[in-house]
Each structure stands twice: as structure tokens, then as C-alpha cells.
Design a protein around this motif. Structure first.
Motif, mmCIF file in Angstrom:
data_model
loop_
_atom_site.group_PDB
_atom_site.id
_atom_site.type_symbol
_atom_site.label_atom_id
_atom_site.label_comp_id
_atom_site.label_asym_id
_atom_site.label_seq_id
_atom_site.Cartn_x
_atom_site.Cartn_y
_atom_site.Cartn_z
ATOM 1 N N GLN A 104 45.675 -58.844 80.954
ATOM 2 C CA GLN A 104 45.931 -58.015 82.623
ATOM 3 C C GLN A 104 45.745 -59.410 83.877
ATOM 4 N N ARG A 105 45.247 -60.041 83.451
ATOM 5 C CA ARG A 105 44.746 -61.142 84.634
ATOM 6 C C ARG A 105 46.442 -61.693 84.976
ATOM 7 N N VAL A 106 47.380 -61.781 84.200
ATOM 8 C CA VAL A 106 48.902 -62.311 84.625
ATOM 9 C C VAL A 106 50.222 -61.575 84.678
ATOM 10 N N GLY A 107 50.708 -61.387 85.650
ATOM 11 C CA GLY A 107 51.797 -60.125 86.331
ATOM 12 C C GLY A 107 52.862 -61.111 85.362
ATOM 13 N N MET A 108 54.217 -60.409 84.617
ATOM 14 C CA MET A 108 55.282 -61.124 84.690
ATOM 15 C C MET A 108 56.580 -60.162 84.639
ATOM 16 N N VAL A 109 57.660 -60.676 86.137
ATOM 17 C CA VAL A 109 58.438 -60.561 85.380
ATOM 18 C C VAL A 109 59.480 -60.944 85.315
ATOM 19 N N PHE A 110 60.686 -60.433 84.666
ATOM 20 C CA PHE A 110 61.960 -61.053 83.416
ATOM 21 C C PHE A 110 62.725 -60.546 84.111
ATOM 22 N N GLN A 111 63.726 -61.364 83.677
ATOM 23 C CA GLN A 111 65.468 -61.821 84.426
ATOM 24 C C GLN A 111 65.880 -60.064 84.215
ATOM 25 N N HIS A 112 65.226 -59.608 83.029
ATOM 26 C CA HIS A 112 65.911 -58.107 82.291
ATOM 27 C C HIS A 112 64.436 -56.791 82.684
ATOM 28 N N PHE A 113 64.889 -56.386 83.068
ATOM 29 C CA PHE A 113 63.710 -55.495 83.765
ATOM 30 C C PHE A 113 62.781 -54.682 83.215
ATOM 31 N N ASN A 114 63.756 -53.992 81.458
ATOM 32 C CA ASN A 114 62.260 -54.019 80.626
ATOM 33 C C ASN A 114 61.910 -52.653 81.007
ATOM 34 N N LEU A 115 62.693 -51.916 81.529
ATOM 35 C CA LEU A 115 62.279 -50.304 82.396
ATOM 36 C C LEU A 115 62.697 -49.576 81.112
ATOM 37 N N LYS A 145 62.398 -74.180 81.111
ATOM 38 C CA LYS A 145 61.347 -73.566 82.807
ATOM 39 C C LYS A 145 60.657 -72.646 82.176
ATOM 40 N N SER A 146 61.554 -71.400 81.748
ATOM 41 C CA SER A 146 61.196 -70.378 80.914
ATOM 42 C C SER A 146 60.004 -70.228 79.945
ATOM 43 N N THR A 147 60.375 -71.352 79.042
ATOM 44 C CA THR A 147 58.973 -71.447 78.401
ATOM 45 C C THR A 147 57.577 -71.853 78.577
ATOM 46 N N LEU A 148 57.220 -72.719 79.917
ATOM 47 C CA LEU A 148 56.720 -73.160 79.839
ATOM 48 C C LEU A 148 56.239 -71.476 80.598
ATOM 49 N N LEU A 149 57.225 -70.790 81.274
ATOM 50 C CA LEU A 149 55.736 -69.922 82.705
ATOM 51 C C LEU A 149 55.776 -68.896 80.867
ATOM 52 N N ARG A 150 56.138 -68.653 80.336
ATOM 53 C CA ARG A 150 55.728 -67.282 78.925
ATOM 54 C C ARG A 150 54.861 -68.349 77.997
ATOM 55 N N CYS A 151 54.558 -69.523 78.172
ATOM 56 C CA CYS A 151 52.805 -70.307 78.288
ATOM 57 C C CYS A 151 51.373 -70.022 78.273
ATOM 58 N N VAL A 152 51.803 -68.973 79.936
ATOM 59 C CA VAL A 152 50.768 -69.444 80.862
ATOM 60 C C VAL A 152 50.177 -67.189 80.115
ATOM 61 N N ASN A 153 51.064 -66.589 80.025
ATOM 62 C CA ASN A 153 50.384 -65.742 79.103
ATOM 63 C C ASN A 153 50.460 -65.064 77.510
ATOM 64 N N ASP A 180 47.004 -55.245 88.783
ATOM 65 C CA ASP A 180 46.029 -56.489 89.585
ATOM 66 C C ASP A 180 45.824 -57.747 88.805
ATOM 67 N N PRO A 181 47.173 -58.485 89.057
ATOM 68 C CA PRO A 181 46.882 -59.119 88.213
ATOM 69 C C PRO A 181 45.942 -60.515 89.689
ATOM 70 N N SER A 182 45.848 -61.628 88.952
ATOM 71 C CA SER A 182 45.952 -63.172 90.113
ATOM 72 C C SER A 182 46.639 -64.181 89.922
ATOM 73 N N VAL A 183 47.550 -63.812 88.807
ATOM 74 C CA VAL A 183 49.006 -64.883 88.728
ATOM 75 C C VAL A 183 49.884 -63.770 88.718
ATOM 76 N N MET A 184 51.026 -64.086 89.316
ATOM 77 C CA MET A 184 52.402 -63.883 89.197
ATOM 78 C C MET A 184 53.667 -64.542 88.572
ATOM 79 N N LEU A 185 54.166 -64.215 87.215
ATOM 80 C CA LEU A 185 54.773 -65.152 87.331
ATOM 81 C C LEU A 185 56.444 -64.636 87.125
#
Length: 246
Positions: free
Chosen positions: A83-94, A46-54, A160-165
Motif C-alpha cells: 500500500q506504500r509502494v505504487g508500481m506502474v508496469f510496461q503493460h497497463f494491466n487494467l 533494472k526491472s528486477t531491482l524495482l520489483r524487489c522494492v515491493n 496514496d503511496p510514499s514511493v512510485m515505481l
């Protein structure tokens, strides 16, 4: 690029880690404005699939497209793509040494070249949108896990992404903090944001998802609207999965 193209499309995607075949001939189309929820056991890809998008992960064969544009082309501008793909991870990485507002405005200023005043105004609007207007000047250590994850969502939206992961964004949170993050995600879905969501939250999948995709052993084994997936699963694998998560 065609206007009718899906927001995200996987076409015969295969991914290996060494000799381990982690994605196997994956075909999936995500329409513009749709919320696709990806579920399945740990290690199913699942996560690998998401990570292929960006292109945090490279595919060995097949193609991934965003709004009709191939992102697996070796000549693609990866920075422009991200810049077109926003991603939010399990860990916040702030960034721990920057305030919530500074975390949100850093990339728009440095990557997009947005004037600081404009980025700050937009950043405050986004923090208000995720319910954190009063925490703009707080540092990550002063925020709860749920608040930090909401800052991470605002940070992704600032480009301002067009897709959010969303990659299991609630799994590291205390149970009482999960709801506040899911509420933000529900609001984004209501606004028409295209979303790919990897999660174990079946209630969210049922209530918010337009389509639920079950992955197992690197393959998509079932894909259906939530009522069909949860009430009338077609495959034995989906029936076994649901018997364990209900």
C-alpha cells in the motif's frame, strides 16, 4: 523508523534466478522526494531491482528498506507494504470490463476500506490530474495506449503511496503517445513524489532525474546527477552506453 532514513535503501542486495546471479551486491539510497532514473542494457537487472522494492521478487541476501523499515524481514506485512509502494508496469494491466474510474477506485475500496463515495471523488480528482477527467466512464478498449497508461498511474496514486515505481512505462507505446505519459511523470516529480524510474527515455533522465543510475550485468556501475552522468561519465562502461543511446 527514523525520519532521516532514505525513502528506499538497498544494502548489499543479491538476487538469483536459479543459478543466474541477476543482482550483485547492490547498494543504493533514494532520498525522500528524489527521482532516481535507472538505465542500462536489457538484462542488466533494472526491472528486477524495482520489483524487489515491493517484494514481487524476493532477495537471497542483503536488505531492502522503505523509510528505515526492512521489507526483507520474513515477518513483514507484505500487503501493508504494497500500500506504500505504487508500481506502474510496461503493460497497463487494467481490468477490461471496468471503466477508468472503476479501475482507479477498486483497490482503495476493497483494500483500504475507503467509503465508495470518497473513493469515487478521489478517483475523479486523480483522473483529472492525469488529464482524463472526460474519460472516467470509458472502458480500456475505448482508450489509447497512452490514456490507459495514465489510468494505470492514477490507479497507483489512488493508494496514496510514499514511493512510485515506473518500469519502462512508455516502451509499449506508440512514439506519439510517449510524451503525454512522461508529462504526467514530470508533474509528479514537480510535486515531490519519490520515484524510481526504469526507462530508455534519456531526455526524461536528463531533465527530470535527480540521479541517474547505470546498471550492467546486475551491478550498479555508475551513479551521478544527470549533468555529470551525461557530460562527464567516469567509467568506460558508461561511456560505451552513452555512445549508443545518444
Amino acid at each position: 523508523m527514523r525520519d532521516s532514513a532514505p525513502a528506499v535503501a538497498f544494502d548489499g542486495v543479491n538476487k538469483y534466478f536459479g543459478e543466474t546471479h541477476v543482482l550483485k551486491d547492490v547498494d543504493l539510497a533514494v532520498e525522500d522526494g528524489a527521482v532516481v532514473v535507472i538505465v542500462g542494457p536489457s538484462g542488466s537487472g533494472k526491472s528486477t531491482l524495482l520489483r524487489c522494492v515491493n517484494r514481487l521478487e524476493e532477495v537471497q541476501s542483503g536488505e531492502v528498506r522503505i523509510q528505515g523499515e526492512s521489507i526483507t524481514d520474513p515477518d513483514v506485512d507484505v500487503n501493508r507494504l504494497r500500500q506504500r509502494v505504487g508500481m506502474v508496469f510496461q503493460h497497463f494491466n487494467l481490468f477490461p470490463h471496468k471503466t477508468a474510474l472503476e479501475n482507479v477506485t477498486l483497490a482503495p475500496i476493497r483494500v483500504r476500506g475507503l467509503p465508495a463515495e470518497q473513493a469515487i471523488r478521489r478517483g475523479r480528482d486523480l483522473l483529472a490530474e492525469v488529464g482524463l477527467a472526460e474519460q472516467a466512464d470509458s472502458y480500456p478498449a475505448e482508450l489509447s495506449g497512452g490514456q490507459q497508461q495514465r489510468v494505470a498511474i492514477a490507479r497507483a496514486l489512488a493508494m496514496d503511496p510514499s514511493v512510485m515505481l515506473f518500469d519502462e512505462v512508455t516502451s509499449a507505446l506508440d512514439p506519439e503517445l510517449v510524451g503525454e505519459v512522461l508529462e504526467v511523470m514530470r508533474a509528479l516529480a514537480d510535486e515531490g513524489m519519490t520515484m524510481l524510474v526504469v526507462t530508455h527515455e534519456m531526455g526524461f533522465a536528463r531533465e527530470v532525474g535527480d540521479r541517474v543510475v547505470l546498471m550492467s550485468d546486475g551491478r550498479i556501475v555508475e551513479s551521478a546527477p544527470p549533468p555529470e552522468f551525461f557530460e562527464r561519465p567516469e567509467t568506460d562502461r558508461a561511456q560505451r552506453f552513452l555512445s549508443r543511446v545518444r
